[in-house]
Write a protein that holds these residues in place. Structure first.
Motif, PDB file in Angstrom:
ATOM      1  N   GLY A 211      18.330  42.395  28.371  1.00 45.59           N
ATOM      2  CA  GLY A 211      19.302  42.014  27.343  1.00 45.59           C
ATOM      3  C   GLY A 211      20.663  42.601  27.646  1.00 45.59           C
ATOM      4  O   GLY A 211      20.886  43.237  28.686  1.00 45.59           O
ATOM      5  N   ILE A 212      21.591  42.380  26.717  1.00 44.71           N
ATOM      6  CA  ILE A 212      22.967  42.865  26.825  1.00 44.71           C
ATOM      7  C   ILE A 212      23.180  43.937  25.768  1.00 44.71           C
ATOM      8  O   ILE A 212      22.876  43.736  24.591  1.00 44.71           O
ATOM      9  CB  ILE A 212      23.981  41.721  26.633  1.00 44.71           C
ATOM     10  CG1 ILE A 212      23.696  40.590  27.632  1.00 44.71           C
ATOM     11  CG2 ILE A 212      25.397  42.228  26.806  1.00 44.71           C
ATOM     12  CD1 ILE A 212      23.849  40.973  29.079  1.00 44.71           C
ATOM     13  N   GLY A 213      23.689  45.083  26.194  1.00 47.25           N
ATOM     14  CA  GLY A 213      23.937  46.178  25.275  1.00 47.25           C
ATOM     15  C   GLY A 213      25.246  46.032  24.533  1.00 47.25           C
ATOM     16  O   GLY A 213      26.011  45.080  24.723  1.00 47.25           O
ATOM     17  N   SER A 214      25.524  46.990  23.662  1.00 43.86           N
ATOM     18  CA  SER A 214      26.768  46.965  22.880  1.00 43.86           C
ATOM     19  C   SER A 214      27.996  47.199  23.746  1.00 43.86           C
ATOM     20  O   SER A 214      29.111  46.875  23.345  1.00 43.86           O
ATOM     21  CB  SER A 214      26.711  48.031  21.785  1.00 43.86           C
ATOM     22  OG  SER A 214      26.524  49.321  22.355  1.00 43.86           O
ATOM     23  N   CYS A 215      27.809  47.728  24.958  1.00 43.53           N
ATOM     24  CA  CYS A 215      28.920  47.943  25.875  1.00 43.53           C
ATOM     25  C   CYS A 215      29.310  46.676  26.609  1.00 43.53           C
ATOM     26  O   CYS A 215      30.338  46.639  27.304  1.00 43.53           O
ATOM     27  CB  CYS A 215      28.559  49.028  26.885  1.00 43.53           C
ATOM     28  SG  CYS A 215      27.083  48.655  27.859  1.00 43.53           S
ATOM     29  N   GLY A 216      28.516  45.605  26.472  1.00 51.22           N
ATOM     30  CA  GLY A 216      28.810  44.355  27.140  1.00 51.22           C
ATOM     31  C   GLY A 216      28.143  44.189  28.485  1.00 51.22           C
ATOM     32  O   GLY A 216      28.304  43.150  29.133  1.00 51.22           O
ATOM     33  N   ARG A 217      27.380  45.183  28.926  1.00 55.64           N
ATOM     34  CA  ARG A 217      26.697  45.102  30.213  1.00 55.64           C
ATOM     35  C   ARG A 217      25.191  45.001  29.988  1.00 55.64           C
ATOM     36  O   ARG A 217      24.696  45.152  28.875  1.00 55.64           O
ATOM     37  CB  ARG A 217      27.024  46.331  31.065  1.00 55.64           C
ATOM     38  CG  ARG A 217      28.506  46.535  31.302  1.00 55.64           C
ATOM     39  CD  ARG A 217      28.765  47.665  32.251  1.00 55.64           C
ATOM     40  NE  ARG A 217      28.252  47.381  33.577  1.00 55.64           N
ATOM     41  CZ  ARG A 217      28.356  48.222  34.619  1.00 55.64           C
ATOM     42  NH1 ARG A 217      28.958  49.380  34.455  1.00 55.64           N
ATOM     43  NH2 ARG A 217      27.874  47.905  35.785  1.00 55.64           N
ATOM     44  N   GLU A 218      24.455  44.747  31.087  1.00 51.64           N
ATOM     45  CA  GLU A 218      23.009  44.665  30.981  1.00 51.64           C
ATOM     46  C   GLU A 218      22.431  46.028  30.621  1.00 51.64           C
ATOM     47  O   GLU A 218      23.025  47.077  30.898  1.00 51.64           O
ATOM     48  CB  GLU A 218      22.408  44.182  32.298  1.00 51.64           C
ATOM     49  CG  GLU A 218      22.748  42.744  32.643  1.00 51.64           C
ATOM     50  CD  GLU A 218      22.029  42.280  33.891  1.00 51.64           C
ATOM     51  OE1 GLU A 218      20.815  42.523  33.996  1.00 51.64           O
ATOM     52  OE2 GLU A 218      22.685  41.686  34.749  1.00 51.64           O
ATOM     53  N   LEU A 219      21.246  46.005  30.021  1.00 48.94           N
ATOM     54  CA  LEU A 219      20.621  47.248  29.594  1.00 48.94           C
ATOM     55  C   LEU A 219      20.323  48.131  30.800  1.00 48.94           C
ATOM     56  O   LEU A 219      19.879  47.652  31.852  1.00 48.94           O
ATOM     57  CB  LEU A 219      19.335  46.945  28.840  1.00 48.94           C
ATOM     58  CG  LEU A 219      19.469  46.141  27.542  1.00 48.94           C
ATOM     59  CD1 LEU A 219      18.098  45.895  26.936  1.00 48.94           C
ATOM     60  CD2 LEU A 219      20.347  46.864  26.552  1.00 48.94           C
TER      61      LEU A 219
END
Length: 442
Positions: A211-219
């Motif tokens: 998924g995509i984290g809150s930082c905008g990058r992949e987990l």
């Protein structure tokens, strides 16, 4: 590193291999290892390492022994030993780097977990493997319906078929112990395969699904992070973050793993700060710590009873006052130290280099001058009144002209007008003939 099929196209846009996690060179998959020894040849009289790393669905990887001395390279599809039957996977690493990976993950060469490779997968093996993977989404949906019908407090997050389609592994998460014996019977009857239930944690679930984290990058857990260390709320307190569970929690519902990344740097910086429970004793009163700024090295203190007035000090000033208090000496007040601290103007004036307008140009509402508007309205009213007067005067003039024209056509009206004119002329003549009294007296 990306494979040739994932490189950019002619227009500069990424093409993508569209293999959805089964890239042939394993260069754009999860937890990949770059083989930097691939172009190097082995010394003479040295045999290559007989173990290889094989990847299965998502990030599941195992080490297998090449007992048949097959010429394997990265991207080859092989049939491996399983219980029962065989499994199908993709070779991700060969050579001496496999020895390093086994040492890193603490897997012994003579361990029972290191099984053997049967052969390179035939076309029949690949067809059965691809068909079984196409069934996974449908079976996962049906298994969730069966679990809900039985009222089990569990979440089936993923399904993985074995390469020969004889067994399926169901990965689930649950907060408590679940009795799924009846569920296994129902699923075996519905799917006609061997069922294996495997419970995983919430972090492992997020790592498998991605998924995509809150930082905008992949987990991180699905790309490079393999060991899941425990994260406490103390890490957020040391970094002076608000204890908001919605912001501190990741997609797994637990505290974010990235809270531990910079924790050591914060702990090292906090060693220069005095403890927050230490009070400063002055002649004006005792001061208590209210707030600390780790980046700028500032501390705010307030006197007891005057909680609204905060005084900003540096770490050196606070440590100096604490040392004096240990010697049973008091400072006059905190204001003397606060005045020494000159606040720097951190505001930067941005210039409009590009020539664009202000970003807040739509936020400013136009100021309306009511006085000017009122004066304009009065002028308009006056102009309207003047126009009305001229129109009325023109109308009256037209009426009088019409009346005179009617009288000129009437003969009686002409005689009356002539008589009036004669009378008025006689009166004027009489006025002229009157003698001047002043002249006669002279």
């Amino acid at each position: 590193m990306s494979c040739n099929s994932c490189s950019t196209g002619k227009d500069g846009q990424p093409r993508g291999c569209k293999n959805n996690g089964t890239c042939g060179t394993d260069s754009c998959n999860k937890l990949t290892v770059f083989n930097w020894l691939s172009n190097m040849s082995l010394p003479s009289n040295q045999k290559p390492f007989d173990c290889v790393e094989v990847r299965f669905k998502n990030s599941r990887k195992h080490f297998y022994r090449n007992t048949e001395n097959l010429s394997l390279s990265i991207g080859d599809i092989v049939a491996t030993e399983a219980s029962p039957g065989h499994d199908v996977g993709i070779v991700t690493l060969t050579g001496e780097l496999v020895r390093v990976q086994m040492k890193k993950k603490k897997v012994a060469l003579d361990s029972e977990d290191v099984r053997k490779i049967y052969r390179k997968a035939s076309q029949k093996d690949i067809d059965v493997w691809s068909k079984s993977r196409d069934r996974e989404e449908e079976i996962k949906k049906r298994s969730r319906e069966l679990a809900i019908a039985l009222g089990l407090q569990m979440k089936i997050s993923d399904v993985e078929f074995q390469g020969d389609a004889s067994k399926a592994t169901f990965y689930y998460t649950a907060e408590e112990r679940v009795d799924f014996r009846q569920l296994i019977k129902d699923m075996a009857k519905a799917f006609s395969i061997r069922i294996e239930m495997r419970q995983i944690g919430f972090r492992q679930e997020a790592a498998r699904l991605g998924g995509i984290g809150s930082c905008g990058r992949e987990l991180c857990c699905s790309t490079w992070l393999t060991d899941f260390r425990s994260v406490n709320t103390a890490a957020a307190r040391y970094q002076q973050l608000s204890l908001n569970p919605q912001k501190l929690a990741g997609q797994c519902g637990k505290l974010k793993c990235c809270l531990n990344f910079e924790l050591d740097a914060y702990l090292e910086a906090l060693q220069q700060f005095p403890k927050s429970d230490v009070k400063l004793y002055t002649e004006k009163g005792t001061a208590v710590c209210q707030k600390t700024d780790i980046f700028k090295g500032h501390i705010w203190y307030a006197y007891e009873g005057e909680w609204m007035n905060w005084h900003k000090l540096t770490t050196d000033q606070a440590n100096e006052i604490i040392e004096l208090n240990k010697k049973k000496e008091k400072v006059i007040s905190l204001e003397e130290y606060a005045l020494e601290l000159i606040e720097e103007d951190t505001k930067t004036d941005f210039e409009n280099v590009v020539g664009q307008d202000s970003l807040t140009r739509f936020d400013k509402k136009p100021t309306r001058n009511r006085k000017k508007r009122g004066a304009q309205n009065k002028k308009k009213r006056r102009n309207n009144n003047g126009n009305k007067a001229t129109v009325n005067a023109r109308g009256n003039a037209k009426k009088s002209n019409d009346q005179n024209a009617k009288k000129s056509n009437n003969p009686r009206a002409k005689s009356s007008t002539n008589s009036t004119n004669v009378k008025s002329s006689n009166k004027n003549n009489n006025r002229r003939k009157k003698p001047n009294k002043n002249a006669n007296s002279k």
